[in-house]
Design a protein around this motif. Structure first.
Motif, PDB file in Angstrom:
ATOM      1  N   ARG A   1       6.883   5.153   1.669  1.00 14.72           N
ATOM      2  CA  ARG A   1       6.695   6.288   0.548  1.00 14.72           C
ATOM      3  C   ARG A   1       7.482   6.398   0.250  1.00 14.72           C
ATOM      4  O   ARG A   1       8.067   6.505  -0.774  1.00 14.72           O
ATOM      5  N   GLY A   2       9.257   6.409   1.444  1.00 11.85           N
ATOM      6  CA  GLY A   2       9.885   6.422  -0.042  1.00 11.85           C
ATOM      7  C   GLY A   2      10.698   5.366  -0.674  1.00 11.85           C
ATOM      8  O   GLY A   2      11.302   5.745  -1.291  1.00 11.85           O
ATOM      9  N   GLU A   3      10.444   4.290  -0.065  1.00 10.42           N
ATOM     10  CA  GLU A   3      10.785   3.683  -1.345  1.00 10.42           C
ATOM     11  C   GLU A   3       9.732   3.778  -3.037  1.00 10.42           C
ATOM     12  O   GLU A   3      10.246   4.221  -3.463  1.00 10.42           O
ATOM     13  N   ALA A   4       8.797   3.729  -2.780  1.00 13.41           N
ATOM     14  CA  ALA A   4       8.024   4.656  -4.035  1.00 13.41           C
ATOM     15  C   ALA A   4       8.656   5.668  -4.823  1.00 13.41           C
ATOM     16  O   ALA A   4       9.178   5.518  -6.075  1.00 13.41           O
TER      17      ALA A   4
ATOM     18  N   ALA B   1      12.375   6.209  -4.135  1.00 13.82           N
ATOM     19  CA  ALA B   1      13.642   6.129  -5.128  1.00 13.82           C
ATOM     20  C   ALA B   1      13.648   5.332  -6.321  1.00 13.82           C
ATOM     21  O   ALA B   1      14.147   5.353  -6.994  1.00 13.82           O
ATOM     22  N   TYR B   2      12.371   4.259  -6.231  1.00 14.04           N
ATOM     23  CA  TYR B   2      12.342   4.239  -7.178  1.00 14.04           C
ATOM     24  C   TYR B   2      11.199   3.698  -7.605  1.00 14.04           C
ATOM     25  O   TYR B   2      11.637   2.812  -9.244  1.00 14.04           O
ATOM     26  N   PHE B   3      10.098   4.497  -7.698  1.00  7.78           N
ATOM     27  CA  PHE B   3       9.973   4.618  -9.855  1.00  7.78           C
ATOM     28  C   PHE B   3       9.673   6.503  -9.254  1.00  7.78           C
ATOM     29  O   PHE B   3       9.565   7.076  -8.881  1.00  7.78           O
ATOM     30  N   THR B   4       9.869   6.506 -10.203  1.00  9.51           N
ATOM     31  CA  THR B   4      10.608   8.470 -11.056  1.00  9.51           C
ATOM     32  C   THR B   4       9.472   8.975 -11.630  1.00  9.51           C
ATOM     33  O   THR B   4       9.878  10.295 -11.654  1.00  9.51           O
ATOM     34  N   GLY B   5       8.307   8.223 -11.977  1.00  8.71           N
ATOM     35  CA  GLY B   5       7.332   9.037 -12.407  1.00  8.71           C
ATOM     36  C   GLY B   5       6.119   8.198 -12.818  1.00  8.71           C
ATOM     37  O   GLY B   5       6.356   7.246 -12.227  1.00  8.71           O
ATOM     38  N   ASP B   6       5.419   8.614 -13.340  1.00  6.53           N
ATOM     39  CA  ASP B   6       3.791   8.375 -13.370  1.00  6.53           C
ATOM     40  C   ASP B   6       3.686   7.464 -13.633  1.00  6.53           C
ATOM     41  O   ASP B   6       2.856   6.267 -13.592  1.00  6.53           O
TER      42      ASP B   6
ATOM     43  N   ARG C   1      -5.122   6.787  11.683  1.00  8.84           N
ATOM     44  CA  ARG C   1      -6.094   6.251  10.606  1.00  8.84           C
ATOM     45  C   ARG C   1      -5.956   6.044   9.045  1.00  8.84           C
ATOM     46  O   ARG C   1      -6.641   5.202   8.704  1.00  8.84           O
ATOM     47  N   ASN C   2      -4.814   6.218   8.456  1.00  7.21           N
ATOM     48  CA  ASN C   2      -5.203   7.059   7.630  1.00  7.21           C
ATOM     49  C   ASN C   2      -3.648   6.337   7.091  1.00  7.21           C
ATOM     50  O   ASN C   2      -2.593   6.420   7.771  1.00  7.21           O
ATOM     51  N   ALA C   3      -2.962   5.803   5.732  1.00  7.82           N
ATOM     52  CA  ALA C   3      -1.975   5.574   5.248  1.00  7.82           C
ATOM     53  C   ALA C   3      -2.273   5.393   3.769  1.00  7.82           C
ATOM     54  O   ALA C   3      -2.689   6.358   3.266  1.00  7.82           O
ATOM     55  N   ALA C   4      -0.249   6.399   3.616  1.00  2.00           N
ATOM     56  CA  ALA C   4       0.044   7.067   2.337  1.00  2.00           C
ATOM     57  C   ALA C   4      -0.577   5.484   1.109  1.00  2.00           C
ATOM     58  O   ALA C   4      -0.577   4.615   1.389  1.00  2.00           O
ATOM     59  N   TYR C   5      -1.089   6.507  -0.269  1.00  4.62           N
ATOM     60  CA  TYR C   5      -1.724   5.449  -1.563  1.00  4.62           C
ATOM     61  C   TYR C   5      -0.939   6.063  -2.756  1.00  4.62           C
ATOM     62  O   TYR C   5      -0.510   7.679  -2.480  1.00  4.62           O
ATOM     63  N   ILE C   6      -0.591   5.669  -4.144  1.00  7.22           N
ATOM     64  CA  ILE C   6      -0.965   5.956  -4.642  1.00  7.22           C
ATOM     65  C   ILE C   6      -2.301   6.393  -5.239  1.00  7.22           C
ATOM     66  O   ILE C   6      -2.877   5.153  -5.333  1.00  7.22           O
ATOM     67  N   SER C   7      -2.263   7.448  -5.644  1.00  9.90           N
ATOM     68  CA  SER C   7      -3.703   7.205  -6.865  1.00  9.90           C
ATOM     69  C   SER C   7      -4.227   6.337  -8.001  1.00  9.90           C
ATOM     70  O   SER C   7      -3.060   6.547  -8.526  1.00  9.90           O
TER      71      SER C   7
ATOM     72  N   ASP D   1      -0.571   9.523  -8.647  1.00 10.68           N
ATOM     73  CA  ASP D   1       0.365  10.214  -8.076  1.00 10.68           C
ATOM     74  C   ASP D   1       0.390   9.628  -6.901  1.00 10.68           C
ATOM     75  O   ASP D   1      -0.384   9.405  -5.439  1.00 10.68           O
ATOM     76  N   LEU D   2       1.281  10.307  -5.419  1.00  9.90           N
ATOM     77  CA  LEU D   2       2.149  10.097  -3.965  1.00  9.90           C
ATOM     78  C   LEU D   2       0.582  10.522  -3.320  1.00  9.90           C
ATOM     79  O   LEU D   2       1.355  11.819  -3.756  1.00  9.90           O
ATOM     80  N   HIS D   3       0.293   9.621  -2.249  1.00 12.62           N
ATOM     81  CA  HIS D   3      -0.475  11.227  -1.225  1.00 12.62           C
ATOM     82  C   HIS D   3       0.352  10.544  -0.208  1.00 12.62           C
ATOM     83  O   HIS D   3      -0.281   9.459   0.470  1.00 12.62           O
ATOM     84  N   ALA D   4       1.397  11.491   0.637  1.00 17.95           N
ATOM     85  CA  ALA D   4       1.202  10.742   1.328  1.00 17.95           C
ATOM     86  C   ALA D   4      -0.120  11.568   2.714  1.00 17.95           C
ATOM     87  O   ALA D   4       0.738  10.943   3.549  1.00 17.95           O
TER      88      ALA D   4
END
Length: 81
Positions: A3-6, A8-13, A49-55, A59-62
């Motif tokens: 999540r932190g890397e996403a 930091a390195y992806f600044t926009g949608d 049971r959950n993992a963070a993802y990009i929709s 959007d980042l869903h923590a």
């Protein structure tokens, strides 16, 4: 990628867009190359049971999603030259 890397390195949608590979299309996993894919992050979500993802709307869903959902995987690695 975490999540932190996403964050930091992806600044926009637009930088988080994930389009399906032609191999996914030919395997019948998806039918439209113009569709954005949801993709997993390696960070946990809000429970075990959950993992963070990009929709698919990039959007980042923590809080995460149940880890058995069929989302894309985007490998990330560091190469030191």
């Amino acid at each position: 990628m975490s999540r932190g890397e996403a964050e930091a390195y992806f600044t926009g949608d637009t930088q988080r867009v994930c389009k399906p590979a032609t191999s996914a299309l030919s395997a019948g996993a998806l039918t439209n190359i113009d569709v954005c894919c949801c993709w997993w992050l390696r960070s946990p979500g809000d429970n075990n049971r959950n993992a963070a993802y990009i929709s698919d709307s990039n959007d980042l869903h923590a809080y995460g999603q149940y880890a058995e959902v069929a989302y894309a995987v985007r490998p990330a690695l560091w190469i030191q030259l």
